[in-house]
Motif scaffolding. Structure first.
Motif, PDB file in Angstrom:
ATOM      1  N   ARG A 202       0.823  -1.218   0.000  1.00 33.07           N
ATOM      2  CA  ARG A 202       0.000   0.000   0.000  1.00 33.07           C
ATOM      3  C   ARG A 202       0.854   1.263   0.000  1.00 33.07           C
ATOM      4  O   ARG A 202       0.441   2.297  -0.486  1.00 33.07           O
ATOM      5  CB  ARG A 202      -0.922   0.025   1.225  1.00 33.07           C
ATOM      6  N   ALA A 203       2.047   1.135   0.570  1.00 33.80           N
ATOM      7  CA  ALA A 203       2.910   2.323   0.714  1.00 33.80           C
ATOM      8  C   ALA A 203       3.806   2.567  -0.514  1.00 33.80           C
ATOM      9  O   ALA A 203       4.474   3.596  -0.596  1.00 33.80           O
ATOM     10  CB  ALA A 203       3.781   2.172   1.957  1.00 33.80           C
TER      11      ALA A 203
ATOM     12  N   ASN B 110       5.430   3.845  -3.647  1.00 34.54           N
ATOM     13  CA  ASN B 110       5.200   5.089  -4.396  1.00 34.54           C
ATOM     14  C   ASN B 110       5.891   5.111  -5.751  1.00 34.54           C
ATOM     15  O   ASN B 110       5.807   6.087  -6.484  1.00 34.54           O
ATOM     16  CB  ASN B 110       5.588   6.323  -3.561  1.00 34.54           C
ATOM     17  N   LYS B 111       6.564   4.029  -6.069  1.00 35.97           N
ATOM     18  CA  LYS B 111       7.188   3.942  -7.398  1.00 35.97           C
ATOM     19  C   LYS B 111       7.447   2.474  -7.715  1.00 35.97           C
ATOM     20  O   LYS B 111       7.808   1.692  -6.826  1.00 35.97           O
ATOM     21  CB  LYS B 111       8.516   4.698  -7.397  1.00 35.97           C
TER      22      LYS B 111
ATOM     23  N   ILE C 179       0.385   4.697  -9.965  1.00 34.46           N
ATOM     24  CA  ILE C 179       1.737   4.656  -9.395  1.00 34.46           C
ATOM     25  C   ILE C 179       2.695   4.851 -10.578  1.00 34.46           C
ATOM     26  O   ILE C 179       2.525   4.186 -11.601  1.00 34.46           O
ATOM     27  CB  ILE C 179       2.059   3.285  -8.739  1.00 34.46           C
TER      28      ILE C 179
ATOM     29  N   ARG D  15      10.207   2.367  -0.290  1.00 35.35           N
ATOM     30  CA  ARG D  15       8.873   2.500  -0.889  1.00 35.35           C
ATOM     31  C   ARG D  15       8.867   2.174  -2.384  1.00 35.35           C
ATOM     32  O   ARG D  15       7.848   2.329  -3.056  1.00 35.35           O
ATOM     33  CB  ARG D  15       8.309   3.902  -0.623  1.00 35.35           C
ATOM     34  N   THR D  16      10.004   1.720  -2.879  1.00 36.43           N
ATOM     35  CA  THR D  16      10.083   1.332  -4.292  1.00 36.43           C
ATOM     36  C   THR D  16       9.773  -0.163  -4.414  1.00 36.43           C
ATOM     37  O   THR D  16      10.327  -0.967  -3.653  1.00 36.43           O
ATOM     38  CB  THR D  16      11.505   1.557  -4.847  1.00 36.43           C
TER      39      THR D  16
ATOM     40  N   ARG E  95      -5.141  -1.192  -3.077  1.00 44.36           N
ATOM     41  CA  ARG E  95      -5.010   0.235  -2.780  1.00 44.36           C
ATOM     42  C   ARG E  95      -6.306   0.989  -3.035  1.00 44.36           C
ATOM     43  O   ARG E  95      -6.361   2.209  -2.874  1.00 44.36           O
ATOM     44  CB  ARG E  95      -3.868   0.818  -3.616  1.00 44.36           C
TER      45      ARG E  95
END
Ligand code: F6R
Length: 369
Positions: free
Chosen positions: A47-48, A50-51, A77, A97-98, A179
């Protein structure tokens, strides 16, 4: 072993409906939700994210390039696609977060393995999309999503490519579900569309004789161009790669929108150009832009070989040859459009008397850097 086919490649092209169907099998629960049991990464981590960075080489990288369009559209994303050997040597921006997605048929490609190690050292989670059980890359990943294409023997990848796109799409839909980017009924309907693809791929294969005959008539050509746009762009790149490696012909794929920025200078009398035409029902008038490209290159003498959707009357007017494919949603079209290009490369190489299963200078799995 070749099951009555002339080559493993021919057999593996015919295996493609199964490769896609088997990759889709058993991925939903009783309520119709997508479940990726093999994806053992904590949901809070997913869920976290970001890329997403897809790392792969060759054909596997083109499947990632296709998946980028779908995953960005469904999940919002950002997705980068990077050749594994470029990724490691450019100090990529990777952190916890990747999500790194490593795509590989063999699971042994050294460049991809090194990139996986590098990404994990930087704290990224790695999901690998792999066809070969027991190989190295899944062992060194946080999670693995297997493609169920079955063993791929021919050096040139075909069924693994379709299975890779399918698996990457499942991952994208799973992330969208997790998500909350898509409603459950939207996901269910996209899954239904995917489940409908094996039947359509079979139709394209059954229409293969016309492609073969065209290839045989072109066995003396020495340069072929491929154009596509949106998801058709990586399909064009893949069509060009197949022709290079199998028929030893100089072939190049372009994004159709780049034509006027340079490549149109290559067009002269009789130049064969494949064009992957988007669905006329798709958004953003992409179809009419690509039809204009066909007119532009034809006016300069190109021999246009067009992959188009059944019923596309506009294209029929402007193309020299049309290889028809069944109607499908835009994002799923690559699973159909690449098939005539695979058959073309195989048939042209065969017409030149070449060994399509074992092209010169190439190995099935590249375990050195
Ligand atoms: C092309 C081809 C190669 C592979 C590439 C990656 O037909 O087969 O471009 O796709 O060497 O191999 P894997 O997927 O095993 O990592």
């Amino acid at each position: 072993e070749k099951g009555g086919f002339d080559s493993f490649m021919d057999k593996e092209i015919h295996d493609q409906p199964h490769a896609v169907a088997d990759t889709l099998l058993g991925r939903t629960d009783a309520a119709g939700n997508l479940v990726l049991d093999d994806l053992r990464i904590d949901e809070s981590v997913l869920r976290a994210v970001n890329k997403i960075i897809v790392i792969a080489c060759g054909t596997a990288a083109y499947s990632g390039h296709v998946a980028k369009y779908a995953i960005e559209h469904w999940c919002r994303i950002p997705v980068e696609v990077e050749l594994a050997h470029e990724f490691r040597y450019r100090d990529p921006i990777v952190d916890e977060r990747t999500l790194v997605v490593a795509v590989t048929q063999s699971g042994e490609t050294m460049d991809t393995l090194m990139a996986v190690r590098h990404a994990r050292e930087q704290g990224a989670k790695v999901v690998s999309i792999v066809n070969t059980h027991g190989s190295t890359i899944p062992r060194e990943s946080d999670a693995v999503l297997y493609t169920h294409a079955g063993p791929e023997i021919a050096v040139a990848s075909t069924k693994a490519f379709l299975a890779q796109i399918t698996a990457a799409y499942l991952l994208g839909l799973y992330l969208a579900q997790l998500r909350g980017n898509k409603f459950p009924d939207e996901i269910a309907s996209l899954l239904d569309d995917l489940r409908d693809m094996p039947r359509k791929i079979q139709t394209v294969i059954e229409r293969g004789e016309y492609v073969r005959a065209t290839a045989r008539s072109m066995s003396d050509c020495d340069k072929v161009l491929f154009l596509g746009r949106h998801v058709g762009f990586p399909v064009a790149l893949e069509g060009a790669l197949k022709l290079k490696e199998l028929a030893y012909i100089h072939a190049e794929g372009f994004a159709a929108g780049e034509l006027k920025h340079g490549p149109i200078a290559l067009i002269d009398e009789g130049q064969p150009v494949f064009v992957v035409v988007p669905s006329p029902r798709g958004r953003d008038s992409l179809h009419s832009k690509v039809v204009s490209n066909i007119q532009e290159i034809r006016a300069r003498g190109a021999h246009t070989l067009v992959i188009a959707e059944d019923g596309d009357d506009e294209v029929r007017k402007y193309a020299d040859e049309v290889f028809w494919i069944p109607k499908a949603p835009t994002l799923l079209q690559p699973l159909l459009a690449v098939v005539p290009l695979q058959i073309f490369a195989m048939a042209l190489a065969t017409a030149k008397g070449l060994d399509v299963d074992q092209p010169r200078n190439l190995a099935k799995s590249v375990t050195v850097e």
